[in-house]
Design a protein around this motif. Structure first.
Motif, PDB file in Angstrom:
ATOM      1  N   SER A 135      73.617  65.413  -3.070  1.00  8.45           N
ATOM      2  CA  SER A 135      74.279  64.382  -4.018  1.00  8.45           C
ATOM      3  C   SER A 135      72.010  63.373  -3.858  1.00  8.45           C
ATOM      4  CB  SER A 135      75.399  63.073  -4.012  1.00  8.45           C
ATOM      5  OG  SER A 135      74.680  61.787  -2.788  1.00  8.45           O
ATOM      6  N   LEU A 136      71.848  62.451  -2.580  1.00  7.48           N
ATOM      7  CA  LEU A 136      70.587  62.014  -2.338  1.00  7.48           C
ATOM      8  C   LEU A 136      69.641  63.026  -3.045  1.00  7.48           C
ATOM      9  CD1 LEU A 136      71.127  60.042   0.856  1.00  7.48           C
ATOM     10  CD2 LEU A 136      71.009  59.073  -1.250  1.00  7.48           C
ATOM     11  N   LEU A 137      69.490  64.180  -2.412  1.00  7.24           N
ATOM     12  CA  LEU A 137      68.280  65.540  -2.304  1.00  7.24           C
ATOM     13  C   LEU A 137      67.990  66.277  -4.317  1.00  7.24           C
ATOM     14  CD1 LEU A 137      68.273  66.856   0.904  1.00  7.24           C
ATOM     15  CD2 LEU A 137      67.183  64.875   0.713  1.00  7.24           C
ATOM     16  N   SER A 138      68.575  65.564  -4.398  1.00  9.26           N
ATOM     17  CA  SER A 138      69.325  66.465  -5.975  1.00  9.26           C
ATOM     18  C   SER A 138      68.518  65.088  -6.641  1.00  9.26           C
ATOM     19  CB  SER A 138      70.178  66.510  -6.316  1.00  9.26           C
ATOM     20  OG  SER A 138      71.421  66.279  -6.340  1.00  9.26           O
ATOM     21  N   GLN A 139      68.115  63.797  -6.587  1.00 12.20           N
ATOM     22  CA  GLN A 139      67.873  62.978  -7.514  1.00 12.20           C
ATOM     23  C   GLN A 139      67.051  63.363  -8.399  1.00 12.20           C
ATOM     24  OE1 GLN A 139      69.481  59.310  -8.172  1.00 12.20           O
ATOM     25  NE2 GLN A 139      70.930  61.081  -6.813  1.00 12.20           N
ATOM     26  N   THR A 140      66.870  62.601 -10.285  1.00  6.35           N
ATOM     27  CA  THR A 140      66.223  63.189 -10.910  1.00  6.35           C
ATOM     28  C   THR A 140      64.435  62.450 -10.648  1.00  6.35           C
ATOM     29  OG1 THR A 140      67.296  61.308 -12.594  1.00  6.35           O
ATOM     30  CG2 THR A 140      68.063  63.614 -12.482  1.00  6.35           C
ATOM     31  N   SER A 141      64.737  61.760  -9.596  1.00 10.66           N
ATOM     32  CA  SER A 141      63.675  60.470  -9.104  1.00 10.66           C
ATOM     33  C   SER A 141      63.713  61.480  -8.029  1.00 10.66           C
ATOM     34  CB  SER A 141      63.635  59.097  -9.503  1.00 10.66           C
ATOM     35  OG  SER A 141      62.714  58.403  -9.203  1.00 10.66           O
ATOM     36  N   THR A 142      62.037  60.530  -7.904  1.00 11.59           N
ATOM     37  CA  THR A 142      61.517  61.093  -5.880  1.00 11.59           C
ATOM     38  C   THR A 142      61.103  60.044  -5.348  1.00 11.59           C
ATOM     39  OG1 THR A 142      59.109  61.827  -6.595  1.00 11.59           O
ATOM     40  CG2 THR A 142      61.657  63.502  -6.235  1.00 11.59           C
ATOM     41  N   ASP A 143      61.817  58.822  -6.420  1.00 14.16           N
ATOM     42  CA  ASP A 143      60.377  57.322  -5.840  1.00 14.16           C
ATOM     43  C   ASP A 143      61.683  56.644  -5.298  1.00 14.16           C
ATOM     44  OD1 ASP A 143      59.305  55.515  -5.638  1.00 14.16           O
ATOM     45  OD2 ASP A 143      58.881  54.181  -7.884  1.00 14.16           O
ATOM     46  N   PHE A 144      62.265  57.502  -3.829  1.00  9.19           N
ATOM     47  CA  PHE A 144      62.713  56.303  -2.300  1.00  9.19           C
ATOM     48  C   PHE A 144      62.429  57.652  -1.662  1.00  9.19           C
ATOM     49  CE2 PHE A 144      65.165  59.952  -4.330  1.00  9.19           C
ATOM     50  CZ  PHE A 144      65.918  60.214  -2.844  1.00  9.19           C
ATOM     51  N   GLU A 145      63.083  57.363  -0.304  1.00  7.71           N
ATOM     52  CA  GLU A 145      62.903  57.760   0.691  1.00  7.71           C
ATOM     53  C   GLU A 145      64.662  57.606   1.915  1.00  7.71           C
ATOM     54  OE1 GLU A 145      60.469  55.262   3.494  1.00  7.71           O
ATOM     55  OE2 GLU A 145      61.267  53.407   3.105  1.00  7.71           O
ATOM     56  N   ILE A 146      64.771  57.946   2.312  1.00  5.77           N
ATOM     57  CA  ILE A 146      66.075  58.797   3.064  1.00  5.77           C
ATOM     58  C   ILE A 146      65.671  57.792   4.748  1.00  5.77           C
ATOM     59  CG2 ILE A 146      68.065  59.173   4.212  1.00  5.77           C
ATOM     60  CD1 ILE A 146      67.503  61.659   1.916  1.00  5.77           C
ATOM     61  N   ILE A 147      66.502  56.762   5.049  1.00  9.10           N
ATOM     62  CA  ILE A 147      66.353  55.814   6.470  1.00  9.10           C
ATOM     63  C   ILE A 147      67.822  56.327   7.082  1.00  9.10           C
ATOM     64  CG2 ILE A 147      65.952  53.869   7.779  1.00  9.10           C
ATOM     65  CD1 ILE A 147      63.616  55.547   6.555  1.00  9.10           C
ATOM     66  N   ALA A 148      67.584  57.346   7.404  1.00  3.76           N
ATOM     67  CA  ALA A 148      69.012  57.437   8.071  1.00  3.76           C
ATOM     68  C   ALA A 148      69.532  56.819  10.088  1.00  3.76           C
ATOM     69  CB  ALA A 148      69.686  59.185   8.120  1.00  3.76           C
ATOM     70  N   VAL A 149      70.153  56.518   9.982  1.00  4.41           N
ATOM     71  CA  VAL A 149      70.468  55.821  11.525  1.00  4.41           C
ATOM     72  C   VAL A 149      71.636  56.877  12.516  1.00  4.41           C
ATOM     73  CG1 VAL A 149      70.244  54.216  12.915  1.00  4.41           C
ATOM     74  CG2 VAL A 149      69.380  53.720  11.193  1.00  4.41           C
ATOM     75  N   ASP A 150      71.384  57.980  12.911  1.00  2.00           N
ATOM     76  CA  ASP A 150      72.476  58.234  14.286  1.00  2.00           C
ATOM     77  C   ASP A 150      73.312  57.579  14.643  1.00  2.00           C
ATOM     78  OD1 ASP A 150      74.605  59.175  14.813  1.00  2.00           O
ATOM     79  OD2 ASP A 150      72.605  61.169  15.932  1.00  2.00           O
ATOM     80  N   ASP A 151      74.367  56.951  14.081  1.00  7.01           N
ATOM     81  CA  ASP A 151      74.924  54.997  15.291  1.00  7.01           C
ATOM     82  C   ASP A 151      75.513  56.403  16.523  1.00  7.01           C
ATOM     83  OD1 ASP A 151      75.620  53.189  16.251  1.00  7.01           O
ATOM     84  OD2 ASP A 151      77.070  52.657  14.513  1.00  7.01           O
ATOM     85  N   SER A 152      74.989  57.186  17.052  1.00  8.06           N
ATOM     86  CA  SER A 152      75.093  57.236  18.480  1.00  8.06           C
ATOM     87  C   SER A 152      76.625  58.312  17.964  1.00  8.06           C
ATOM     88  CB  SER A 152      75.306  56.561  19.040  1.00  8.06           C
ATOM     89  OG  SER A 152      75.456  56.925  20.622  1.00  8.06           O
ATOM     90  N   SER A 153      77.072  59.281  17.178  1.00  6.11           N
ATOM     91  CA  SER A 153      77.541  59.423  16.729  1.00  6.11           C
ATOM     92  C   SER A 153      78.194  60.827  17.681  1.00  6.11           C
ATOM     93  CB  SER A 153      78.024  60.085  15.376  1.00  6.11           C
ATOM     94  OG  SER A 153      78.852  61.042  14.543  1.00  6.11           O
ATOM     95  N   PRO A 154      79.222  60.994  18.141  1.00  2.00           N
ATOM     96  CA  PRO A 154      80.131  61.281  19.064  1.00  2.00           C
ATOM     97  C   PRO A 154      80.168  63.063  18.544  1.00  2.00           C
ATOM     98  CG  PRO A 154      81.823  59.922  18.354  1.00  2.00           C
ATOM     99  CD  PRO A 154      80.980  60.310  17.256  1.00  2.00           C
ATOM    100  N   ASP A 155      79.809  63.654  17.152  1.00  2.86           N
ATOM    101  CA  ASP A 155      80.419  64.605  16.230  1.00  2.86           C
ATOM    102  C   ASP A 155      79.280  65.177  16.190  1.00  2.86           C
ATOM    103  OD1 ASP A 155      79.615  63.523  13.982  1.00  2.86           O
ATOM    104  OD2 ASP A 155      81.210  63.922  13.042  1.00  2.86           O
ATOM    105  N   ARG A 156      78.544  66.572  15.190  1.00  2.00           N
ATOM    106  CA  ARG A 156      77.127  66.794  14.748  1.00  2.00           C
ATOM    107  C   ARG A 156      76.785  65.677  13.781  1.00  2.00           C
ATOM    108  NH1 ARG A 156      78.268  71.202  13.179  1.00  2.00           N
ATOM    109  NH2 ARG A 156      75.995  72.395  13.193  1.00  2.00           N
ATOM    110  N   SER A 157      77.263  65.151  13.322  1.00  2.00           N
ATOM    111  CA  SER A 157      76.888  64.234  12.542  1.00  2.00           C
ATOM    112  C   SER A 157      74.837  63.640  12.084  1.00  2.00           C
ATOM    113  CB  SER A 157      77.544  63.359  11.822  1.00  2.00           C
ATOM    114  OG  SER A 157      78.888  63.362  11.622  1.00  2.00           O
ATOM    115  N   GLY A 158      74.459  63.465  13.083  1.00  4.22           N
ATOM    116  CA  GLY A 158      73.866  63.303  12.808  1.00  4.22           C
ATOM    117  C   GLY A 158      72.161  64.768  13.491  1.00  4.22           C
TER     118      GLY A 158
END
Length: 327
Positions: free
Chosen positions: A26-49
């Motif tokens: 949903s983020l990567l298909s945005q009509t605008s590209t005037d943004f950045e994604i700051i993802a933070v893996d909060d020490s997730s125990p699964d493969r999310s990060g």
């Protein structure tokens, strides 16, 4: 050097392996590209990060950064960590098991620029696993001051979620982000709105909050009593604000929303009365006859009667809510 983007999407990542791909899509298909994604893996125990990194690496349309917390920090602290690494003029909080409308970024940028807004608040919807709308989070359609927006939160006519608000980053970084407490959104939203001059309320539904049976808001959580501490902080924050009928509106947030939420959630979601009892007692001990009368005078006679049951005995309240609470 590349110019900073208008918006930084703050994306805490924790135990969302089944949902993170849809969120990122949903983020990567945005009509605008005037943004950045700051993802933070909060020490997730699964493969999310790992999944987040892999999906973001496969595209070069949207700039991104992935930060790894060496230990679990919780939602509030993780959002702040993301905001400190961000470059955008505004920040947009997105939970990594939710998704946003494909035109969200473009539309909120337009509203922010048109009104020189410090905060843009947009409508949202709560979606079930089979795609049905549980409920909508309405905002109205107006340009108001930050204090007026806080007044609406106290009045319970505006929700205090972080995820349906675009906020100027300098303001977001300048407020307290309660660590280790749930319901932190209320405290953060009241602060950011209170520090804002112009708030744009737009009626467009641009965020989908996904209802998960295993989500923190859908299962029994004894930490729901954190709401007492959150509301106490909100009271300290809002007391100096020039809000008409302040005491009446604070009463509405404190007792009609917070006390009711703690008691009802404990009664409905606790697996046994033994688990619900200490929480129900904590509410009962804080309730006074004046509070019950205040609920009645606020045109909530049914709530006044039900909370009177809690004051008489938590078991009476528990049985009533288990029998009739979902009706």
């Amino acid at each position: 050097m590349q110019a900073p983007p208008k918006i930084s999407v703050l994306l805490p990542v924790y135990k969302v392996e089944p949902y993170i791909e849809e969120c990122l899509d949903s983020l990567l298909s945005q009509t605008s590209t005037d943004f950045e994604i700051i993802a933070v893996d909060d020490s997730s125990p699964d493969r999310s990060g790992e999944m987040t990194s892999r999906i973001l690496e496969q595209q070069d349309r949207i700039p991104w950064k992935l930060i790894k917390n060496l230990e679990n920090k919780g939602l509030a602290e993780t959002r702040k960590i993301a905001a400190m690494a961000a470059r955008g003029e505004y920040v947009l909080c997105v939970d990594s098991d939710d998704h946003i409308h494909h035109d969200t970024i473009r539309r909120v940028i337009k509203e922010a620029e048109t009104h020189n807004a410090d905060v843009v608040v947009f409508a949202a919807e709560n979606i079930t696993s089979d795609g049905k709308v549980n409920y909508r989070v309405e905002t109205g359609d107006a340009v108001i001051s930050g204090v007026q927006a806080v007044e609406k939160i106290l009045d319970l006519s505006l929700q205090a979620y972080c995820c349906n608000k675009l906020v100027r980053r300098s303001i977001f970084l300048g407020v307290e982000h309660p660590t280790g407490l749930i319901y932190e959104d209320i405290c953060v939203s009241v602060q950011t709105l209170g520090k804002s001059k112009i708030v744009r309320l737009m009626p467009d539904t641009l965020y989908s909050y996904m209802y998960r049976e295993t989500g923190i808001s859908t299962r029994f959580n004894p930490n729901i009593v954190d709401l007492f501490a959150i509301i106490d902080r909100v009271e300290k924050i809002t007391a100096p604000m020039p809000i008409p009928n302040y005491r009446r509106l604070l009463f509405r947030l404190k007792y009609i929303y917070a006390y009711r939420t703690i008691a009802f959630q404990a009664a409905m979601k606790a697996p046994t009365y033994g688990l619900a009892k200490p929480i129900l007692l904590s509410v009962s001990e804080k309730l006074r006859i004046a509070h019950l009368l205040g609920m009645y005078s606020d045109h909530r006679p049914k709530l006044s009667i039900v909370m009177a049951m809690l004051k008489i005995h938590p078991w009476l309240f528990y049985c009533f809510i288990r029998r009739f609470g979902n009706r």
